[in-house]
Write a protein that holds these residues in place. Structure first.
Motif, short mmCIF file in Angstrom:
data_model
loop_
_atom_site.label_atom_id
_atom_site.label_comp_id
_atom_site.label_asym_id
_atom_site.label_seq_id
_atom_site.Cartn_x
_atom_site.Cartn_y
_atom_site.Cartn_z
N LYS A 130 0.81 -1.21 0.00
CA LYS A 130 0.00 0.00 0.00
C LYS A 130 0.85 1.27 0.00
CE LYS A 130 -3.62 2.40 2.63
NZ LYS A 130 -4.54 2.34 3.79
N HIS A 131 1.96 1.25 0.71
CA HIS A 131 2.72 2.48 0.94
C HIS A 131 3.98 2.61 0.09
CE1 HIS A 131 0.26 3.81 4.30
NE2 HIS A 131 0.29 2.58 4.78
N GLY A 132 4.27 1.67 -0.77
CA GLY A 132 5.48 1.77 -1.56
C GLY A 132 5.36 1.08 -2.91
N GLN B 70 1.35 0.62 -12.87
CA GLN B 70 0.41 1.71 -12.67
C GLN B 70 -0.14 1.67 -11.25
OE1 GLN B 70 -2.55 1.21 -15.69
NE2 GLN B 70 -1.17 1.81 -17.34
N ASN B 71 -0.63 2.86 -10.80
CA ASN B 71 -1.26 2.98 -9.49
C ASN B 71 -0.34 2.54 -8.36
OD1 ASN B 71 -3.66 3.76 -10.80
ND2 ASN B 71 -4.25 1.61 -11.05
N SER B 72 0.95 2.80 -8.50
CA SER B 72 1.90 2.41 -7.47
C SER B 72 2.77 3.61 -7.11
CB SER B 72 2.79 1.26 -7.97
OG SER B 72 3.73 0.91 -7.00
N PRO B 73 2.94 3.92 -5.81
CA PRO B 73 3.77 5.06 -5.42
C PRO B 73 5.20 4.87 -5.88
CG PRO B 73 2.48 4.20 -3.58
CD PRO B 73 2.35 3.23 -4.69
N ARG B 74 5.82 5.95 -6.35
CA ARG B 74 7.20 5.85 -6.84
C ARG B 74 8.22 6.11 -5.73
NH1 ARG B 74 7.25 8.77 -12.83
NH2 ARG B 74 5.73 7.39 -13.81
N ARG B 75 7.82 6.85 -4.71
CA ARG B 75 8.76 7.21 -3.66
C ARG B 75 8.82 6.11 -2.61
NH1 ARG B 75 7.85 12.85 -1.08
NH2 ARG B 75 9.75 12.12 -0.06
#
Length: 292
Positions: free
Chosen positions: A86-88, A143-148
């Motif tokens: 969820k967070h990365g 897609q739909n995935s945080p880059r940071r």
């Protein structure tokens, strides 16, 4: 037969990644959905182990000591996985999950006196290159995935690695101590403990719309819990075979990652780039060397 067990464990490992990702995407707008996911995964795993135990009942009180450690590690693994997804970045999370099994293989070299051969070294090196190339290729078009990569993601990943590796190590020790027996009873007790731990953890962050989450998405954690139980059942079978841990854990890691990629391409519309194709080919070669 050991290689059939290994193939089934790979499939179940890939299913855990995909089911967790689908659940997060379906409930992205809902607050604290992960707590409900973890509880349902643990409940599904406990129910599966209850059925397995009833089919082949066996029990030894001393085996319950391993259940405590396994229950804690299992809770860490499922909480760490869904939180990290969820967070990365999803590809890097999958990479970390497979890396935990490599840690188990290294543990085997040190504490289980697993023989290190030149083929093993070559296989592990190829495995590292394979996962690295697959990660680089896949991260660009997810897609739909945080880059940071955030501090919270790093924390979840550390919990995931420690929990996943701990589960496999405790499982192996239990099977070694009891000559391959009482595994299902141990896993049932551990899963029940995990249900309680997940419920306690969820109380810190209540889920306001938990009924909607259960109604709309229950099948994702239910399938994930079933996949987790079956994966561990196959690992228990493998622990009592002559197949070396240097094959079991790296093989499960690479195979799970490759299957995750292939299923993503077929069912989620992702494309394999040249670098990713090279990584998959190297991964297949790694399995060959680890099997020699």
């Amino acid at each position: 037969m050991p290689y059939l067990y290994l193939a089934c464990a790979m499939i179940c490992s890939a299913a855990l990644n995909l089911l967790g990702t689908r659940f997060n995407r379906k409930n992205a707008a809902r607050q604290n959905a992960n707590g409900i996911y973890n509880i349902l995964v643990a409940c599904s795993a406990a129910l599966t182990w209850a059925v397995i135990t009833l089919i082949n009942p066996s029990f030894h009180p001393a085996a319950l000591l391993y259940s405590i450690g396994y229950g804690v590690c299992f809770t860490m693994a499922i909480c760490g996985l869904i939180g990290a997804l969820k967070h990365g970045p999803v590809p890097l999370t999958a990479f970390a999950k497979q890396l935990s099994l490599i840690c188990v293989s290294l543990w085997g070299f040190v504490f289980w006196r697993v023989k290190i051969t030149s083929f093993t070294v070559i296989g592990l090196l190829l495995l590292a290159v394979s996962l690295y190339l697959c990660f680089l290729a896949k991260e660009k078009h997810v897609q739909n995935s945080p880059r940071r990569v955030t501090g919270r993601w790093v924390l979840y990943v550390l919990v995931l690695i420690a929990g996943n590796a701990g589960c496999s190590i405790i499982q192996k020790y239990q099977q070694m101590a009891f000559d391959g027996q009482y595994g299902s009873a141990m896993m049932l007790a551990a899963s029940v403990l995990s249900v309680g731990l997940c419920a306690l953890l969820s109380r810190k962050n209540p889920t306001p719309r938990w009924r909607e989450i259960v109604r709309d998405s229950w099948y994702y954690p239910a399938a994930a819990g079933l996949s987790s139980a079956l994966m561990n059942l196959f690992v228990i079978f493998l622990a009592s075979t002559t197949l070396s841990p240097s094959v079991i854990y790296p093989g499960q890691a690479t195979g799970g990652f490759i299957l995750t990629t292939l299923i993503s391409v077929i069912f989620m519309g992702e494309k394999i780039r040249l670098r990713e194709g090279i990584g998959l080919s190297i991964g297949a070669a790694a399995l060959v060397f680890l099997s020699l």
